[in-house]
Design an enzyme around this catalytic site. Sequence first.
Site, PDB file in Angstrom:
ATOM      1  N   ASP A 109      11.929   2.368   5.008  1.00  0.00           N
ATOM      2  CA  ASP A 109      11.444   0.982   5.081  1.00  0.00           C
ATOM      3  C   ASP A 109      12.639   0.141   5.525  1.00  0.00           C
ATOM      4  O   ASP A 109      13.775   0.447   5.170  1.00  0.00           O
ATOM      5  CB  ASP A 109      10.960   0.523   3.694  1.00  0.00           C
ATOM      6  N   ASN A 124       9.852  -6.875   4.290  1.00  0.00           N
ATOM      7  CA  ASN A 124       8.774  -7.524   3.530  1.00  0.00           C
ATOM      8  C   ASN A 124       8.534  -6.795   2.213  1.00  0.00           C
ATOM      9  O   ASN A 124       7.413  -6.739   1.713  1.00  0.00           O
ATOM     10  CB  ASN A 124       7.498  -7.532   4.403  1.00  0.00           C
ATOM     11  N   LEU A 168      12.811  -2.968   4.604  1.00  0.00           N
ATOM     12  CA  LEU A 168      12.857  -3.972   3.517  1.00  0.00           C
ATOM     13  C   LEU A 168      12.661  -5.402   4.038  1.00  0.00           C
ATOM     14  O   LEU A 168      13.037  -6.363   3.377  1.00  0.00           O
ATOM     15  CB  LEU A 168      14.169  -3.861   2.717  1.00  0.00           C
ATOM     16  N   TYR A 188      -1.728  -9.598  15.865  1.00  0.00           N
ATOM     17  CA  TYR A 188      -1.702  -8.563  14.825  1.00  0.00           C
ATOM     18  C   TYR A 188      -2.894  -7.616  14.997  1.00  0.00           C
ATOM     19  O   TYR A 188      -2.743  -6.393  15.030  1.00  0.00           O
ATOM     20  CB  TYR A 188      -1.735  -9.201  13.428  1.00  0.00           C
ATOM     21  N   LYS A 226      -3.271  -3.370  16.048  1.00  0.00           N
ATOM     22  CA  LYS A 226      -4.011  -2.282  15.379  1.00  0.00           C
ATOM     23  C   LYS A 226      -4.903  -1.555  16.388  1.00  0.00           C
ATOM     24  O   LYS A 226      -4.978  -0.321  16.397  1.00  0.00           O
ATOM     25  CB  LYS A 226      -4.843  -2.831  14.208  1.00  0.00           C
ATOM     26  N   ARG A 231     -10.898 -21.824   7.711  1.00  0.00           N
ATOM     27  CA  ARG A 231      -9.612 -21.399   8.275  1.00  0.00           C
ATOM     28  C   ARG A 231      -9.884 -20.828   9.671  1.00  0.00           C
ATOM     29  O   ARG A 231     -10.781 -19.983   9.828  1.00  0.00           O
ATOM     30  CB  ARG A 231      -8.995 -20.331   7.361  1.00  0.00           C
ATOM     31  N   THR A 253     -10.116  -5.238  10.855  1.00  0.00           N
ATOM     32  CA  THR A 253      -9.990  -6.346  11.807  1.00  0.00           C
ATOM     33  C   THR A 253     -10.448  -5.924  13.208  1.00  0.00           C
ATOM     34  O   THR A 253     -10.873  -6.757  14.005  1.00  0.00           O
ATOM     35  CB  THR A 253      -8.531  -6.883  11.815  1.00  0.00           C
ATOM     36  N   ILE A 283       0.854  -1.209   0.000  1.00  0.00           N
ATOM     37  CA  ILE A 283       0.000   0.000   0.000  1.00  0.00           C
ATOM     38  C   ILE A 283       0.884   1.250   0.000  1.00  0.00           C
ATOM     39  O   ILE A 283       0.572   2.247  -0.654  1.00  0.00           O
ATOM     40  CB  ILE A 283      -0.965  -0.005   1.204  1.00  0.00           C
ATOM     41  N   SER A 320      -7.158  -1.145  10.436  1.00  0.00           N
ATOM     42  CA  SER A 320      -7.744  -2.285   9.726  1.00  0.00           C
ATOM     43  C   SER A 320      -9.157  -2.549  10.216  1.00  0.00           C
ATOM     44  O   SER A 320      -9.473  -2.325  11.396  1.00  0.00           O
ATOM     45  CB  SER A 320      -6.878  -3.517  10.007  1.00  0.00           C
TER      46      SER A 320
HETATM   47  N1  UFG Z   1      -9.299 -17.440   1.504  1.00  0.00           N
HETATM   48  C1  UFG Z   1      -9.435 -18.669   0.879  1.00  0.00           C
HETATM   49  N2  UFG Z   1      -8.301 -19.263   0.412  1.00  0.00           N
HETATM   50  C2  UFG Z   1      -7.065 -18.726   0.535  1.00  0.00           C
HETATM   51  C3  UFG Z   1      -6.934 -17.460   1.169  1.00  0.00           C
HETATM   52  C4  UFG Z   1      -8.079 -16.849   1.647  1.00  0.00           C
HETATM   53  O1  UFG Z   1     -10.527 -19.195   0.754  1.00  0.00           O
HETATM   54  O2  UFG Z   1      -6.096 -19.345   0.115  1.00  0.00           O
HETATM   55  C5  UFG Z   1     -10.508 -16.765   1.992  1.00  0.00           C
HETATM   56  C6  UFG Z   1     -10.483 -16.477   3.476  1.00  0.00           C
HETATM   57  O3  UFG Z   1     -10.984 -17.598   4.191  1.00  0.00           O
HETATM   58  C7  UFG Z   1     -11.376 -15.251   3.570  1.00  0.00           C
HETATM   59  C8  UFG Z   1     -11.139 -14.524   2.247  1.00  0.00           C
HETATM   60  O4  UFG Z   1     -10.567 -15.496   1.377  1.00  0.00           O
HETATM   61  O5  UFG Z   1     -12.695 -15.647   3.617  1.00  0.00           O
HETATM   62  C9  UFG Z   1     -10.175 -13.355   2.368  1.00  0.00           C
HETATM   63  O6  UFG Z   1      -8.997 -13.812   3.014  1.00  0.00           O
HETATM   64  P1  UFG Z   1      -7.671 -12.928   3.045  1.00  0.00           P
HETATM   65  O7  UFG Z   1      -6.633 -13.740   3.771  1.00  0.00           O
HETATM   66  O8  UFG Z   1      -7.340 -12.449   1.696  1.00  0.00           O
HETATM   67  O9  UFG Z   1      -8.106 -11.668   3.881  1.00  0.00           O
HETATM   68  P2  UFG Z   1      -8.669 -11.567   5.373  1.00  0.00           P
HETATM   69  O10 UFG Z   1      -9.999 -10.925   5.258  1.00  0.00           O
HETATM   70  O11 UFG Z   1      -8.588 -12.824   6.124  1.00  0.00           O
HETATM   71  O12 UFG Z   1      -7.562 -10.645   6.038  1.00  0.00           O
HETATM   72  C10 UFG Z   1      -7.425  -9.293   5.663  1.00  0.00           C
HETATM   73  C11 UFG Z   1      -5.994  -8.834   5.877  1.00  0.00           C
HETATM   74  C12 UFG Z   1      -5.642  -8.839   7.326  1.00  0.00           C
HETATM   75  C13 UFG Z   1      -6.667  -8.091   8.116  1.00  0.00           C
HETATM   76  C14 UFG Z   1      -8.041  -8.600   7.812  1.00  0.00           C
HETATM   77  C15 UFG Z   1      -9.081  -7.755   8.464  1.00  0.00           C
HETATM   78  O13 UFG Z   1      -5.086  -9.668   5.194  1.00  0.00           O
HETATM   79  O14 UFG Z   1      -4.393  -8.209   7.483  1.00  0.00           O
HETATM   80  O15 UFG Z   1      -8.293  -8.541   6.416  1.00  0.00           O
HETATM   81  O16 UFG Z   1     -10.308  -8.399   8.431  1.00  0.00           O
HETATM   82  F1  UFG Z   1      -6.452  -8.241   9.437  1.00  0.00           F
END
Ligand code: UFG
Length: 343
Positions: free
Chosen positions: A32, A36, A34, A151, A155, A296, A128, A13, A126
């Site tokens: 930064d 990540n 670096l 994490y 936040k 998950r 979150t 971002i 976030s």
């Molecule tokens: N998902 C899958 N398969 C994958 C990865 C993700 O089905 O391989 C699903 C997850 O279960 C979820 C959706 O895709 O339902 C989105 O998952 P992400 O991991 O892309 O994103 P999240 O919503 O879990 O997490 C993001 C940010 C976090 C933050 C969060 C806040 O990555 O840093 O939103 O809700 F904390």
Amino acid sequence: MKKILVTGGTGYIGSHTVVELIQAGYETVVVDNLSNSKTGALEGIEKITGIKPSFECIDLCDKSSLDHLLSKHKDIVAAIHFAACKAVGESVQQPLKYYRNNFTSLINLLELMSQQAIEYLVFSSSCTVYGQPEKLPVTEQAPIQPATSPYGNTKQVCETIIRDTIAASTIKSIALRYFNPIGAHASALIGELPVGVPNNLVPFITQTAIGIREQLSVFGNDYNTPDGSCIRDYIHVVDLAKAHVTAVERLINKNNKNSFEIFNLGTGKGVSVLELIRTFEKVSGVKLNYKITGRRAGDTEQVWADTSFANRELGWKAQSTLEETLLSAWKWEQYYKETGGWK
Ligand code: UFG
């Protein structure tokens, strides 16, 4: 030209925000560590804007290095603070790494901002913090839920640290609560660079489509949603980046109505995992190899933003469609493969 400090400015971002700041006429100072990200982001920024931003590889936990940098740039007017560890799963495994890094960085920055009379801070927060909200779409007034990961806790606590600091200083701040940032710059010269196996959905999809991963797992189709898969609010990273320019301008121009303001940054639209996969297949023309697996741990069932406060107060609204956004992510994945990637 007003000078803005961007911490974490080579990250996903951060790099997109540096582009938007430069294009809006600001000078940026990027720091930064670096951990990540790669300096390839700086080259991408230069190709897009024609300007190579000033960059120093600094870890914000090292206060004296940051102090030294700020004393070289006494004309910095505002900071946008992205630099933080952000992997939910890793934070469960290594909580102290997250607490040490995310808290120490912010505390060092706030202390030095006060010392150097830098008054304005835009902070990456976030959605979150809302956990599973009772009411959807979720507004900024929704109660903060106990964090489900270290994490997420950082936040929440960082927002509190900022609020308390503001009450005792001249600093003013805007915290931006991101929903799910995806996509890449339209030029495909910068984008998301996950290290190792992606945790997030869209990089996993594009890596599967291009053949780096064999199969995508869809984490659950037995949720209480129309198609059983989880729902999120996916926002184009460039729309998100533009909101940072708007936020920093609101502070600099003293248009803020409170010394600490919080805005949701999302599209206002919920999209399920299965809908997102179908849209990706449509725009890329690639049939995705995926299977439904178990849920998950720690996933929120559904969340999307009420963006009316940001629309009204910031005068900002996400512009890109899901199709455009996913296509930009796909172009970035292809470009990265064709060019052999950043060093
Ligand atoms: N998902 C899958 N398969 C994958 C990865 C993700 O089905 O391989 C699903 C997850 O279960 C979820 C959706 O895709 O339902 C989105 O998952 P992400 O991991 O892309 O994103 P999240 O919503 O879990 O997490 C993001 C940010 C976090 C933050 C969060 C806040 O990555 O840093 O939103 O809700 F904390």
